[in-house]
Design a protein around this motif. Sequence first.
Motif, mmCIF file in Angstrom:
data_model
loop_
_atom_site.group_PDB
_atom_site.id
_atom_site.type_symbol
_atom_site.label_atom_id
_atom_site.label_comp_id
_atom_site.label_asym_id
_atom_site.label_seq_id
_atom_site.Cartn_x
_atom_site.Cartn_y
_atom_site.Cartn_z
ATOM 1 N N ASP A 47 0.814 -1.217 0.000
ATOM 2 C CA ASP A 47 0.000 0.000 0.000
ATOM 3 C C ASP A 47 0.846 1.265 0.000
ATOM 4 N N GLY A 48 2.168 1.112 -0.118
ATOM 5 C CA GLY A 48 3.058 2.262 -0.174
ATOM 6 C C GLY A 48 3.596 2.679 1.183
ATOM 7 N N GLY A 49 3.039 2.119 2.245
ATOM 8 C CA GLY A 49 3.553 2.393 3.587
ATOM 9 C C GLY A 49 4.821 1.598 3.846
ATOM 10 N N SER A 50 5.324 1.698 5.045
ATOM 11 C CA SER A 50 6.484 0.884 5.370
ATOM 12 C C SER A 50 6.384 0.377 6.797
ATOM 13 N N LEU A 51 7.091 -0.701 7.045
ATOM 14 C CA LEU A 51 7.078 -1.335 8.358
ATOM 15 C C LEU A 51 8.514 -1.682 8.701
ATOM 16 N N VAL A 80 3.521 -9.000 7.300
ATOM 17 C CA VAL A 80 3.781 -8.226 6.082
ATOM 18 C C VAL A 80 2.921 -8.813 4.958
ATOM 19 N N THR A 81 1.893 -8.081 4.566
ATOM 20 C CA THR A 81 0.980 -8.556 3.525
ATOM 21 C C THR A 81 1.735 -8.737 2.213
ATOM 22 N N LEU A 111 14.217 -14.164 6.070
ATOM 23 C CA LEU A 111 13.403 -12.959 5.924
ATOM 24 C C LEU A 111 11.965 -13.260 5.510
ATOM 25 N N MET A 112 11.668 -14.466 5.068
ATOM 26 C CA MET A 112 10.255 -14.866 4.898
ATOM 27 C C MET A 112 9.639 -15.041 6.280
ATOM 28 N N GLU A 113 10.316 -15.782 7.159
ATOM 29 C CA GLU A 113 9.799 -15.985 8.516
ATOM 30 C C GLU A 113 9.611 -14.649 9.226
ATOM 31 N N ALA A 114 10.550 -13.743 9.032
ATOM 32 C CA ALA A 114 10.461 -12.427 9.669
ATOM 33 C C ALA A 114 9.250 -11.662 9.152
ATOM 34 N N ALA A 115 8.994 -11.749 7.843
ATOM 35 C CA ALA A 115 7.850 -11.040 7.262
ATOM 36 C C ALA A 115 6.539 -11.629 7.772
ATOM 37 N N VAL A 116 6.448 -12.940 7.799
ATOM 38 C CA VAL A 116 5.212 -13.583 8.273
ATOM 39 C C VAL A 116 4.971 -13.234 9.741
ATOM 40 N N ALA A 117 6.031 -13.253 10.540
ATOM 41 C CA ALA A 117 5.898 -12.942 11.969
ATOM 42 C C ALA A 117 5.421 -11.511 12.187
ATOM 43 N N VAL A 126 7.992 -5.163 -0.996
ATOM 44 C CA VAL A 126 7.051 -6.240 -1.303
ATOM 45 C C VAL A 126 6.464 -5.996 -2.683
ATOM 46 N N PRO A 127 6.604 -6.964 -3.594
ATOM 47 C CA PRO A 127 6.074 -6.760 -4.951
ATOM 48 C C PRO A 127 4.554 -6.693 -4.954
ATOM 49 N N THR A 128 4.028 -5.996 -5.920
ATOM 50 C CA THR A 128 2.587 -5.967 -6.139
ATOM 51 C C THR A 128 2.283 -6.716 -7.422
#
Length: 104
Positions: free
Chosen positions: A9-13, A32-33, A23-29, A101-103
Amino acid sequence: MKVTWTLQDGGSLTADVAPGINLMEAAVANNVTGVVGECGGNLACATCHVYVAEEWRDRTGEPGDFEDAMLDATEAARTDASRLSCQIVADESLDGLHLIVPTP
Ligand code: FES
């Protein structure tokens, strides 16, 4: 170490990530949509596709052969920045890492 994702959505986390996890595990935790990790990090799904920000590409390195083949199966367009995030393991040398994150 800290990792920042630019979100769909253009935001950041930005989140603290423990060294040793990928970094997949980190994103899921961190909810990260768009980073799913359907295969659990076994290089069998490509749903953990991310783009690595240009200034980080030297440090995250090139995809391995099998990852390279799987990158042809991503839903969003593959670019020179594409990696499967389950194949990037957090360590202190990646503190500050920026992933996009790709769209589809
Ligand atoms: Fe399936 Fe990365 S989680 S290839």
